[in-house]
Design a protein around this motif. Structure first.
Motif, PDB file in Angstrom:
ATOM      1  N   LEU A 143     -15.355   5.362   8.310  1.00 41.43           N
ATOM      2  CA  LEU A 143     -16.329   6.238   7.684  1.00 41.43           C
ATOM      3  C   LEU A 143     -17.482   6.411   8.648  1.00 41.43           C
ATOM      4  O   LEU A 143     -18.067   5.424   9.092  1.00 41.43           O
ATOM      5  N   GLY A 144     -17.840   7.658   8.947  1.00 45.14           N
ATOM      6  CA  GLY A 144     -18.921   7.904   9.880  1.00 45.14           C
ATOM      7  C   GLY A 144     -20.285   7.759   9.230  1.00 45.14           C
ATOM      8  O   GLY A 144     -20.442   7.118   8.204  1.00 45.14           O
ATOM      9  N   PHE A 145     -21.246   8.416   9.808  1.00 43.59           N
ATOM     10  CA  PHE A 145     -22.603   8.364   9.271  1.00 43.59           C
ATOM     11  C   PHE A 145     -22.669   8.936   7.858  1.00 43.59           C
ATOM     12  O   PHE A 145     -23.472   8.502   7.034  1.00 43.59           O
ATOM     13  N   THR A 146     -21.834   9.902   7.593  1.00 44.67           N
ATOM     14  CA  THR A 146     -21.753  10.473   6.248  1.00 44.67           C
ATOM     15  C   THR A 146     -20.348  10.262   5.707  1.00 44.67           C
ATOM     16  O   THR A 146     -19.384  10.113   6.476  1.00 44.67           O
ATOM     17  N   ASP A 147     -20.215  10.247   4.390  1.00 43.51           N
ATOM     18  CA  ASP A 147     -18.939   9.901   3.777  1.00 43.51           C
ATOM     19  C   ASP A 147     -17.882  10.986   3.909  1.00 43.51           C
ATOM     20  O   ASP A 147     -16.712  10.738   3.608  1.00 43.51           O
ATOM     21  N   ASP A 148     -18.273  12.156   4.366  1.00 38.23           N
ATOM     22  CA  ASP A 148     -17.260  13.184   4.574  1.00 38.23           C
ATOM     23  C   ASP A 148     -16.661  13.101   5.973  1.00 38.23           C
ATOM     24  O   ASP A 148     -15.749  13.858   6.311  1.00 38.23           O
ATOM     25  N   ALA A 149     -17.175  12.187   6.775  1.00 45.06           N
ATOM     26  CA  ALA A 149     -16.627  12.003   8.127  1.00 45.06           C
ATOM     27  C   ALA A 149     -15.705  10.799   8.107  1.00 45.06           C
ATOM     28  O   ALA A 149     -16.124   9.679   8.404  1.00 45.06           O
ATOM     29  N   THR A 150     -14.447  11.018   7.722  1.00 45.74           N
ATOM     30  CA  THR A 150     -13.492   9.923   7.611  1.00 45.74           C
ATOM     31  C   THR A 150     -12.363  10.108   8.614  1.00 45.74           C
ATOM     32  O   THR A 150     -12.069  11.234   9.050  1.00 45.74           O
ATOM     33  N   ASN A 151     -11.720   9.042   8.949  1.00 46.56           N
ATOM     34  CA  ASN A 151     -10.621   9.085   9.904  1.00 46.56           C
ATOM     35  C   ASN A 151      -9.628   7.987   9.548  1.00 46.56           C
ATOM     36  O   ASN A 151     -10.036   6.840   9.294  1.00 46.56           O
ATOM     37  N   TYR A 152      -8.344   8.363   9.509  1.00 46.19           N
ATOM     38  CA  TYR A 152      -7.284   7.415   9.205  1.00 46.19           C
ATOM     39  C   TYR A 152      -6.142   7.604  10.193  1.00 46.19           C
ATOM     40  O   TYR A 152      -5.805   8.733  10.541  1.00 46.19           O
ATOM     41  N   PRO A 153      -5.506   6.525  10.611  1.00 47.11           N
ATOM     42  CA  PRO A 153      -4.323   6.677  11.458  1.00 47.11           C
ATOM     43  C   PRO A 153      -3.138   7.172  10.639  1.00 47.11           C
ATOM     44  O   PRO A 153      -3.134   7.066   9.406  1.00 47.11           O
ATOM     45  N   ALA A 154      -2.154   7.681  11.312  1.00 48.14           N
ATOM     46  CA  ALA A 154      -0.989   8.257  10.635  1.00 48.14           C
ATOM     47  C   ALA A 154      -0.271   7.232   9.764  1.00 48.14           C
ATOM     48  O   ALA A 154       0.308   7.579   8.733  1.00 48.14           O
ATOM     49  N   SER A 155      -0.343   5.965  10.151  1.00 50.82           N
ATOM     50  CA  SER A 155       0.402   4.924   9.434  1.00 50.82           C
ATOM     51  C   SER A 155      -0.105   4.718   8.006  1.00 50.82           C
ATOM     52  O   SER A 155       0.642   4.228   7.154  1.00 50.82           O
ATOM     53  N   VAL A 156      -1.357   5.089   7.729  1.00 47.46           N
ATOM     54  CA  VAL A 156      -1.903   4.863   6.385  1.00 47.46           C
ATOM     55  C   VAL A 156      -2.442   6.143   5.740  1.00 47.46           C
ATOM     56  O   VAL A 156      -2.816   6.138   4.571  1.00 47.46           O
ATOM     57  N   LYS A 157      -2.483   7.229   6.479  1.00 50.55           N
ATOM     58  CA  LYS A 157      -3.049   8.475   5.964  1.00 50.55           C
ATOM     59  C   LYS A 157      -2.295   8.927   4.724  1.00 50.55           C
ATOM     60  O   LYS A 157      -1.056   8.927   4.703  1.00 50.55           O
ATOM     61  N   GLY A 158      -3.057   9.257   3.694  1.00 50.77           N
ATOM     62  CA  GLY A 158      -2.445   9.658   2.434  1.00 50.77           C
ATOM     63  C   GLY A 158      -2.214   8.496   1.486  1.00 50.77           C
ATOM     64  O   GLY A 158      -1.961   8.704   0.302  1.00 50.77           O
ATOM     65  N   ARG A 159      -2.268   7.279   1.985  1.00 51.76           N
ATOM     66  CA  ARG A 159      -2.077   6.091   1.141  1.00 51.76           C
ATOM     67  C   ARG A 159      -3.357   5.283   1.001  1.00 51.76           C
ATOM     68  O   ARG A 159      -3.603   4.687  -0.039  1.00 51.76           O
ATOM     69  N   PHE A 160      -4.176   5.241   2.041  1.00 52.18           N
ATOM     70  CA  PHE A 160      -5.397   4.449   2.050  1.00 52.18           C
ATOM     71  C   PHE A 160      -6.607   5.378   1.958  1.00 52.18           C
ATOM     72  O   PHE A 160      -6.624   6.451   2.586  1.00 52.18           O
ATOM     73  N   THR A 161      -7.618   4.945   1.215  1.00 57.99           N
ATOM     74  CA  THR A 161      -8.860   5.690   1.106  1.00 57.99           C
ATOM     75  C   THR A 161     -10.030   4.727   1.177  1.00 57.99           C
ATOM     76  O   THR A 161     -10.100   3.776   0.405  1.00 57.99           O
ATOM     77  N   ALA A 162     -10.926   4.996   2.116  1.00 57.27           N
ATOM     78  CA  ALA A 162     -12.145   4.188   2.245  1.00 57.27           C
ATOM     79  C   ALA A 162     -13.304   4.904   1.572  1.00 57.27           C
ATOM     80  O   ALA A 162     -13.393   6.143   1.633  1.00 57.27           O
ATOM     81  N   SER A 163     -14.160   4.133   0.952  1.00 59.17           N
ATOM     82  CA  SER A 163     -15.343   4.712   0.318  1.00 59.17           C
ATOM     83  C   SER A 163     -16.439   3.657   0.295  1.00 59.17           C
ATOM     84  O   SER A 163     -16.173   2.473   0.548  1.00 59.17           O
ATOM     85  N   ARG A 164     -17.640   4.076   0.014  1.00 66.07           N
ATOM     86  CA  ARG A 164     -18.725   3.101  -0.100  1.00 66.07           C
ATOM     87  C   ARG A 164     -19.641   3.482  -1.237  1.00 66.07           C
ATOM     88  O   ARG A 164     -19.832   4.655  -1.541  1.00 66.07           O
ATOM     89  N   ASP A 165     -20.167   2.438  -1.858  1.00 66.94           N
ATOM     90  CA  ASP A 165     -21.155   2.570  -2.921  1.00 66.94           C
ATOM     91  C   ASP A 165     -22.475   2.082  -2.344  1.00 66.94           C
ATOM     92  O   ASP A 165     -22.701   0.872  -2.225  1.00 66.94           O
ATOM     93  N   ASN A 166     -23.320   3.022  -1.989  1.00 64.60           N
ATOM     94  CA  ASN A 166     -24.575   2.636  -1.337  1.00 64.60           C
ATOM     95  C   ASN A 166     -25.496   1.878  -2.287  1.00 64.60           C
ATOM     96  O   ASN A 166     -26.267   1.017  -1.857  1.00 64.60           O
ATOM     97  N   ALA A 167     -25.417   2.171  -3.553  1.00 66.32           N
ATOM     98  CA  ALA A 167     -26.277   1.488  -4.521  1.00 66.32           C
ATOM     99  C   ALA A 167     -25.900   0.007  -4.622  1.00 66.32           C
ATOM    100  O   ALA A 167     -26.768  -0.862  -4.763  1.00 66.32           O
ATOM    101  N   LYS A 168     -24.592  -0.276  -4.555  1.00 62.13           N
ATOM    102  CA  LYS A 168     -24.131  -1.660  -4.622  1.00 62.13           C
ATOM    103  C   LYS A 168     -24.002  -2.302  -3.241  1.00 62.13           C
ATOM    104  O   LYS A 168     -23.779  -3.501  -3.139  1.00 62.13           O
ATOM    105  N   ASN A 169     -24.104  -1.454  -2.208  1.00 63.92           N
ATOM    106  CA  ASN A 169     -23.958  -1.931  -0.829  1.00 63.92           C
ATOM    107  C   ASN A 169     -22.568  -2.524  -0.580  1.00 63.92           C
ATOM    108  O   ASN A 169     -22.429  -3.583   0.046  1.00 63.92           O
ATOM    109  N   VAL A 170     -21.563  -1.836  -1.082  1.00 66.30           N
ATOM    110  CA  VAL A 170     -20.182  -2.284  -0.988  1.00 66.30           C
ATOM    111  C   VAL A 170     -19.315  -1.191  -0.374  1.00 66.30           C
ATOM    112  O   VAL A 170     -19.418  -0.026  -0.752  1.00 66.30           O
TER     113      VAL A 170
END
Length: 119
Positions: free
Chosen positions: A51-78
């Motif tokens: 995840l880049g500086f903003t949450d719309d800047a994401t990057n996944y390798p082909a091995s997990v693309k479509g199966r894995f999703t990263a996200s962050r909750d800034n309020a919870k810092n998680v």
């Protein structure tokens, strides 16, 4: 002091889902690039999500693309890694990592959490 603590690993069967968490302290997750890596026995550590500086800047390798999703909750810092349709080859220790720039880029790592996919 920056600390990252992963949790949520475990043993699952192929095809199941798992969500990993990475709780940050000493720094706000928002506004910093963050990543998930994994390392299987005898293999090099590999990037599985970024995840880049903003949450719309994401990057996944082909091995997990479509199966894995990263996200962050800034309020919870998680940071999260949602993993679906897990395969045996996803078995590894998963680490979260944060890049912080002050006068130079520094990388901060968590201790890792084990994910085992087996029937």
């Amino acid at each position: 002091q920056v600390q990252l603590v992963e949790s949520g690993g475990g043993l699952v069967q192929p095809g199941e889902s798992l969500t990993l968490s990475c709780t940050a302290s000493g720094v706000a997750l928002g506004g910093h690039p963050v990543s998930w890596y994994r390392q299987a026995p005898g293999k090099e550590r590999e990037l599985v999500a970024h995840l880049g500086f903003t949450d719309d800047a994401t990057n996944y390798p082909a091995s997990v693309k479509g199966r894995f999703t990263a996200s962050r909750d800034n309020a919870k810092n998680v940071l999260y890694l949602q993993m679906n349709n897990l395969k045996s080859e996803d078995t590894a220790v998963y680490f979260c990592m944060m890049n912080i720039f002050t006068t130079k880029w520094d990388d901060y790592w968590g201790q890792g959490t084990q994910v085992t996919v087996s029937s």
